[in-house]
Design a protein around this motif. Structure first.
Motif, short mmCIF file in Angstrom:
data_model
loop_
_atom_site.label_atom_id
_atom_site.label_comp_id
_atom_site.label_asym_id
_atom_site.label_seq_id
_atom_site.Cartn_x
_atom_site.Cartn_y
_atom_site.Cartn_z
N ARG A 1 -22.18 -27.39 17.74
CA ARG A 1 -21.92 -26.47 16.64
C ARG A 1 -21.19 -25.22 17.13
O ARG A 1 -20.91 -24.32 16.34
N ARG A 2 -20.89 -25.16 18.40
CA ARG A 2 -20.17 -24.01 18.91
C ARG A 2 -18.78 -23.96 18.27
O ARG A 2 -18.08 -24.97 18.19
N PRO A 3 -18.35 -22.79 17.78
CA PRO A 3 -17.10 -22.74 16.99
C PRO A 3 -15.85 -23.10 17.76
O PRO A 3 -14.86 -23.52 17.17
N TRP A 4 -15.88 -22.96 19.12
CA TRP A 4 -14.68 -23.25 19.88
C TRP A 4 -14.63 -24.69 20.38
O TRP A 4 -13.61 -25.13 20.93
N ALA A 5 -15.69 -25.46 20.18
CA ALA A 5 -15.70 -26.84 20.67
C ALA A 5 -14.58 -27.69 20.07
O ALA A 5 -13.84 -28.37 20.79
N PRO A 6 -14.39 -27.70 18.73
CA PRO A 6 -13.29 -28.51 18.19
C PRO A 6 -11.91 -27.99 18.59
O PRO A 6 -10.96 -28.77 18.69
N VAL A 7 -11.79 -26.68 18.83
CA VAL A 7 -10.51 -26.14 19.29
C VAL A 7 -10.16 -26.72 20.65
O VAL A 7 -9.04 -27.19 20.89
N PHE A 8 -11.14 -26.69 21.57
CA PHE A 8 -10.91 -27.27 22.89
C PHE A 8 -10.64 -28.77 22.80
O PHE A 8 -9.80 -29.30 23.53
N ALA A 9 -11.37 -29.45 21.92
CA ALA A 9 -11.18 -30.91 21.79
C ALA A 9 -9.76 -31.22 21.33
O ALA A 9 -9.12 -32.15 21.82
N LEU A 10 -9.25 -30.45 20.37
CA LEU A 10 -7.89 -30.66 19.89
C LEU A 10 -6.88 -30.40 21.01
O LEU A 10 -5.94 -31.17 21.21
N ALA A 11 -7.09 -29.31 21.74
CA ALA A 11 -6.17 -28.98 22.83
C ALA A 11 -6.17 -30.07 23.90
O ALA A 11 -5.11 -30.52 24.35
N PHE A 12 -7.36 -30.52 24.30
CA PHE A 12 -7.43 -31.54 25.33
C PHE A 12 -6.84 -32.87 24.85
O PHE A 12 -6.23 -33.61 25.63
N SER A 13 -7.01 -33.18 23.58
CA SER A 13 -6.53 -34.47 23.07
C SER A 13 -5.02 -34.57 23.06
O SER A 13 -4.47 -35.68 23.04
N VAL A 14 -4.31 -33.44 23.08
CA VAL A 14 -2.85 -33.51 23.02
C VAL A 14 -2.17 -33.19 24.36
O VAL A 14 -0.98 -33.46 24.53
N VAL A 15 -2.89 -32.59 25.31
CA VAL A 15 -2.23 -32.26 26.59
C VAL A 15 -2.92 -32.86 27.80
O VAL A 15 -2.29 -33.02 28.86
N LEU A 16 -4.21 -33.23 27.69
CA LEU A 16 -4.95 -33.69 28.87
C LEU A 16 -4.91 -35.21 28.95
O LEU A 16 -5.86 -35.90 28.59
N TRP A 17 -3.78 -35.73 29.44
CA TRP A 17 -3.61 -37.16 29.65
C TRP A 17 -3.24 -37.41 31.10
O TRP A 17 -4.06 -37.76 31.91
N GLY A 18 -1.99 -37.21 31.41
CA GLY A 18 -1.50 -37.36 32.77
C GLY A 18 -0.20 -36.58 32.89
O GLY A 18 0.15 -35.79 32.01
N THR A 19 0.52 -36.80 33.95
CA THR A 19 1.81 -36.13 34.12
C THR A 19 2.97 -37.05 33.80
O THR A 19 4.13 -36.65 33.92
N ASP A 20 2.70 -38.29 33.41
CA ASP A 20 3.70 -39.19 32.85
C ASP A 20 3.37 -39.43 31.39
O ASP A 20 2.19 -39.54 31.02
N VAL A 21 4.39 -39.49 30.57
CA VAL A 21 4.20 -39.57 29.12
C VAL A 21 4.11 -41.03 28.67
O VAL A 21 4.87 -41.88 29.14
#
Length: 508
Positions: free
Chosen positions: A108-128
């Motif tokens: 229920r922490r207000p920043w948890a979904p913000v971090f989840a959204l950020a990680f879901s779009v940039v935290l993959w690898g260094t190849d696309v």
């Protein structure tokens, strides 16, 4: 609506990414999806094949998603390519709200979904991974308007519903929120979900089956992983309610009149093209593996019934099966496999203090990994000037409005160029040979059509043979590249001076 960081930053993300996606020229599979809308705009009940002048009965492209688009196109008289673009922001809205709901199952922490959204779009690898349905920022800007994006967003909503129905949720009282020893996801005291809720869940799952069948496998695997979190015995009444969910999903899928989606079971026609998804897994996923795995282990150590770990395991097992069996289409589940780890990392980094040593180490590494993933691999999605030198950008394909303006909708064009055959149907014309396998057209017939196109364009082919092929498929137009020879009997109608492509008309 309560104003939260996710409402503000998620809204900003929606605006920026929608604008970035709008700037990407029509490319890749966009033309196919636009062609689907064009066929529905022409005939809502009995659309033609998306790419060939043939009946479209049995084509899985005609899903509830595309039917709504076709109806909208008929009501507004907008061309299919415009309708598909307009659906991009709607798809992104479904995805953002779904991911937020899913994340709030665990914090229920207000920043948890913000971090989840950020990680879901940039935290993959260094190849696309540039592929439909993958949520990396670069891939998303090119594929935002596709049915796969809508299906993944709807899957997040399905997972959120499932979590609530099995009793998964976060303790709301302040004492639990402050306790560093309490699990981030705990079971709330609540009665069993009502049958109507189970039926609604099944209907939504059935819609995902019809819109994007491979994503529906991920939806069901995620539901199974979440169900592991349920405490107590699976009594007969619970089993009956989940049977109702399955029955509702099957009923929706089986009753769809445009195609029999179950004919895709065991279909290997597109397996070979998906082999590429298994290439270079280290370069594509090392960031989420390196940072997401510790987050999952922290949660598993605290709560052995945490559902994010079994969700990840189920995805990876099916992906592994695809590699071993040669059914490489299951590699599409790599689009969903990182999500539980990305959410776990977001939840761990927003837990109340005091933090453990492991969490204090993980936080700066996650920040560094997110920055590396963005600037090294994803920044080109937003602006060419961002990112390191040589960072990948969205494709910049030529458009074919210059040719389509001369071709009446529904006329057949003979072409074999990679870009032409993927783009031109989005403007309304048909092709002799469709690009992709489709149950609406027998694969031997599609391959025969491709062979006839090759024969027609061969310099050694006689005029009589070309005339026979043109009459057979009702060809009136040729769209050839600069390196292809225009037959003597063809008349030049339009010419693209930049690419050297030629639109010619033939009459037989």
């Amino acid at each position: 609506m309560r104003i939260t960081p996710y409402v503000v930053l998620g809204g900003l993300f929606w605006v920026v990414v929608s604008a970035a996606a709008w700037r990407v020229p029509m490319c890749c599979d966009f033309g196919t999806h636009a062609a689907v809308v064009e066929r529905l705009r022409a005939d809502l009940l009995h659309p033609a094949h998306p790419m060939a002048d043939l009946p479209g009965a049995g084509s899985p492209y005609y899903s509830p998603y595309s039917l709504v688009q076709g109806l909208f196109a008929r009501l507004t008289d907008l061309p299919g390519r415009v309708v598909v673009r307009l659906w991009g922001p709607l798809n992104l809205l479904v995805l953002i709200t779904g991911l937020g709901r899913f994340t709030r199952l665990f914090s229920r922490r207000p920043w948890a979904p913000v971090f989840a959204l950020a990680f879901s779009v940039v935290l993959w690898g260094t190849d696309v991974t540039w592929w439909s349905g993958f949520l990396g920022l670069l891939s998303m800007t090119g594929n935002l308007s596709y049915p796969s994006t809508f299906a993944i967003g709807l899957t997040f909503h399905i997972w959120a519903m499932t979590g609530r129905m099995v009793g998964l949720g976060c303790a709301a009282d302040r004492m639990t929120e402050r306790s560093s020893r309490a699990p981030a996801g705990s079971v709330r005291a609540a009665g069993p979900a009502r049958p109507l809720e189970h039926a609604a869940l099944g209907v939504l799952t059935g819609v995902v089956v019809l819109v994007h069948p491979i994503t529906s496998i991920g939806a069901v695997l995620g539901m199974a992983g979440l169900a592991v979190a349920r405490r107590g015995a699976w009594h007969r009444a619970a089993a009956a309610r989940w049977a109702l969910t399955g029955a509702a999903a099957l009923a929706v899928a089986a009753s769809w009149p445009y195609c029999d989606i179950f004919t895709l079971i065991g279909d290997t026609g597109i397996d070979s093209m998906h082999r590429a998804l298994y290439e270079n897994p280290t370069g594509r996923y090392w960031l989420v593996a390196l940072l997401g795995a510790p987050a999952l282990l922290l949660r598993l150590r605290r709560d052995r019934r945490d559902p994010l770990t079994p969700m990840t395991a189920l995805f990876l097992l099916v992906v592994l099966y695809g590699w071993i069996s040669g059914h490489y289409t299951y590699g599409r589940l790599l689009a969903l496999a990182p999500i539980p780890a990305q959410v776990a990392l977001a939840v761990e980094l927003t837990r109340p203090r005091p933090w453990s040593t492991a969490r204090r180490v993980l936080a700066p590494l996650a920040a560094a990994g997110a920055c590396l993933g963005f600037f090294w691999a994803q920044a080109g999605a937003l602006a060419p000037g961002l990112g390191v030198r040589g960072v990948e950008r969205p494709p910049r394909w030529d458009t074919y409005g210059w040719a389509a303006q001369h071709i009446p909708p529904g006329d057949t064009v003979l072409a074999d160029d990679y870009y032409v055959v993927r783009s031109l149907p989005g403007y309304g014309p048909f092709l002799v040979a469709p690009v992709w396998p489709d149950p609406a057209l027998a694969e031997p017939e599609r391959l025969r059509r491709k062979a006839d196109v090759t024969t027609y364009l061969a310099p050694s082919t006689s005029r009589d043979t070309r005339a026979w092929i043109a009459r057979r498929y009702g060809v009136h137009w040729l769209l050839l590249t600069a390196g292809e020879r225009l037959p003597k009997e063809a008349v030049v109608v339009a010419f693209n001076p930049r690419s050297g492509e030629v639109l010619g008309r033939v009459a037989y």
